[in-house]
Every structure is written in structure tokens, then in C-alpha cells.
Design an enzyme around this catalytic site. Structure first.
Site, PDB file in Angstrom:
ATOM      1  CE  LYS A   1      -3.838  -2.177   2.350  1.00 21.78           C
ATOM      2  NZ  LYS A   1      -4.851  -2.590   3.505  1.00 21.78           N
TER       3      LYS A   1
ATOM      4  CD  GLN B   1      -3.781  -4.489   6.303  1.00 21.74           C
ATOM      5  OE1 GLN B   1      -3.489  -3.236   5.923  1.00 21.74           O
ATOM      6  NE2 GLN B   1      -4.215  -5.508   5.763  1.00 21.74           N
TER       7      GLN B   1
ATOM      8  CG  ASP C   1      -9.271   0.217   4.813  1.00 15.74           C
ATOM      9  OD1 ASP C   1      -9.032  -0.247   3.621  1.00 15.74           O
ATOM     10  OD2 ASP C   1      -8.682  -0.108   5.790  1.00 15.74           O
TER      11      ASP C   1
END
Ligand code: GUN
Length: 302
Positions: free
Chosen positions: A58, A102, A125
Site C-alpha cells: 500500500k 490494517q 477503507d
């Protein structure tokens, strides 16, 4: 059982590269117009090897698109309060447009509470209850990255799902539930069946499917004998299989048995190189959108 030919392999890397080029152009234009550099904060707690590699990918993708990234690494032993105070600081920092924690978090962390602490306007997200709710009722929001990437891949493959039967295997909050919602929303218009671990005979549903999205987290969940000839297979699985012949000691396989499915399907995504590159691409997309909204002084947008 075999089909008449080999399925077309849907090239997620190619689509991701194209979209990332467009995102990089958008980032450059935003910088030139407003002086705003999109910035993503990435929080990694612990050292789960898959999570470390996702976070690295990422950050690299951000750099390639001209997006700044700020990494915060905490040990698995960190207190939840410490994580929450980092999130609070990032929420308040006008230079940060996206915040990503994460998942999964190490044992002992309350994932719900942590996600809930992220400002919905920076939740690139699309995991917070506010964004999930907005998605379900069709309001502007950050769409969750993997489901959004799947919709883009299906479009890219030239598959029109309107009025077709899509079967989703897996009911996770990250993939199964939201992809079922996106496939069935107005304008996309698939008829959706959501199968899960409580479904006694998954094959009886997949055999009626025009599109199968498999996100079960288990290799071999979908095999060619479970498919209608000509079906489209979207494989979301990322499973590490020990393989001494590989430099890293493992190889990646999806949830679909590629060879038997490819023999029956008309199109299938590979693992790696299918859905994975799209997830990161849609994260960059959301981060750019968030930065644009911040530059305008407006709210988040889809
Ligand atoms: N873990 C697995 N997929 C994801 C994702 O898309 N975002 C985050 N934050 N964690 C994940």
C-alpha cells in the site's frame, strides 16, 4: 467435468495500472490547483507477515501515485488506548486525508471499537459503521476497497450483471456482505444469493450462478464441477500454501481451484494478479477523493 474451452483470464494488474495512472494524474492536478498533497496514514499493529506485506504494498502504491503516506507501527503488546490516541491525533490532523488500520488486529484489541474511532470523513477503507450505512442506503460514501475493485473488474471484463444471478460465497464485513450489497444496488442490478458457512449445499446455488464471487478464505472452496458453463468467477482468496520451490517458501492460491474452474468458466480472475491489485487501487482512489473533498472544504465523496 470440463467445459468447451479455457476461460478468459481477467487481468487485474492491467486494470489497476490503468486506474493508478489516472489517479496519479488526479493527484498531480490537485497539487497544482490547490497545493494539497493527498496523504494516507497506515497503522500496523504487530507483525503478521501477510499484514506487513499488504502495508508495504500500500505504501509503495501511494508513493507511485504521488500520495504521501505516514506509517505508524505499534507492537502487538501496545495498549489499545495508545492506538486510539494515534487515531484521534490523525483525525484532527488536516494534513492527513485517509486513515487505515490494517486488519486483523492482534488478539486483545477490540476491532469494532478501533474502527469506530476513525473519522468517517477519513475512513478510506469504508469500514466505519457510518460509511457502511451510507453505502447500504445509497448515499455518497467511501466504498470498501475490495468490493469496489470487484465491481470495476466485472465492468472491465465486459460482463453485464444486470438481471443476472450473482452468488457470493462468504459473509465477511470486508468483502462478502458489502460486495453482495454493491452487486444488488440500483444501476448494477444483479440478483444476489449470499452463501456462507451455514449454507448446506453451496454447489446447488453456484450451479445456477452467472457470476460467482468467492471470498471464503479457504483454498478449494470453488471447483469447476460447481459451475454452470460460461459463468464468471471472481476469486478474492489469498491463501499462502507452503512451497519449498519458491524463494519465500510459499505460493499464493485463491479460494477457487483455478484449473478446474477455468475449464468451465467464461472468465476468471487469477491469484495473484486479479482482485488484489484492485483493492490497493481503490484505496488510492478513496484517498484522492478525500483529499479533493478536503481541498474543497466539502464532505467525503464516493
Ligand atoms: N485486511 C484485509 N483486507 C484489508 C483491507 O482492505 N483493509 C484493511 N485495513 N485491512 C485489511
Amino acid at each position: 467435468m470440463t467445459g468447451s474451452g479455457m476461460a478468459k483470464v481477467i487481468d487485474g494488474k492491467m486494470l489497476a495500472a490503468r486506474l493508478r495512472g489516472e489517479i496519479a494524474d488526479g493527484v498531480a492536478a490537485l497539487k497544482a490547483e490547490s497545493g494539497v498533497t493527498p496523504a494516507l496514514a497506515v497503522i500496523l499493529v504487530g507483525e503478521n507477515p501477510a499484514s506487513v506485506s499488504y502495508v508495504t504494498a500500500k505504501e509503495r502504491a501511494c508513493a507511485e501515485a504521488g500520495i504521501a503516506s505516514r506509517e505508524i507501527r505499534l507492537p502487538a503488546s501496545a495498549a489499545e488506548e495508545e492506538l486510539l490516541s494515534h487515531i484521534a491525533a490523525l483525525n484532527a490532523d488536516p494534513a492527513i486525508h485517509g486513515i487505515l488500520v490494517q486488519l486483523p488486529l492482534p488478539k486483545g484489541f477490540d476491532e469494532k471499537k478501533v474502527i469506530d474511532a476513525i473519522s468517517p470523513e477519513k475512513d478510506v477503507d469504508g469500514f466505519t459503521p457510518v460509511n457502511v450505512g451510507r453505502m447500504l442506503i445509497g448515499e455518497r460514501c467511501f466504498l470498501p476497497c475490495t468490493p469496489h475493485g470487484i465491481i470495476k473488474l466485472i465492468e472491465f471484463a465486459g460482463v453485464d450483471v444486470r438481471g443476472r444471478h450473482a452468488v457470493v460465497i462468504g459473509r465477511s464485513n470486508i468483502v462478502g456482505k458489502p460486495v453482495a450489497a454493491l452487486l444488488s444496488r440500483k444501476g448494477t442490478d444483479a440478483t444476489v444469493t449470499l452463501c456462507h458457512t451455514g449454507t448446506p449445499d453451496v454447489a446447488s446455488f453456484t450451479r445456477q450462478a452467472d457470476v460467482v464471487v468467492v471470498a471464503a478464505g479457504r483454498p478449494g472452496t470453488l471447483t469447476g464441477d460447481m459451475l454452470k458453463p460460461g459463468a464468471v468467477v471472481i476469486d478474492v482468496g489469498v491463501n499462502r500454501i507452503p512451497d519449498a520451490t519458491r524463494p519465500k517458501g510459499f505460493r499464493l492460491v485463491g479460494d477457487a481451484d483455478f484449473d478446474s474452474c477455468a475449464a468451465v468458466a467464461s472468465a476468471i480472475t487469477p491469484v495473484p494478479g486479479g482482485v488484489g491489485p484492485m483493492t490497493i487501487t481503490m484505496l488510492l482512489w478513496n484517498t484522492l477523493e478525500s483529499a479533493r473533498a478536503a481541498a474543497l472544504g466539502a464532505g467525503a465523496s464516493e
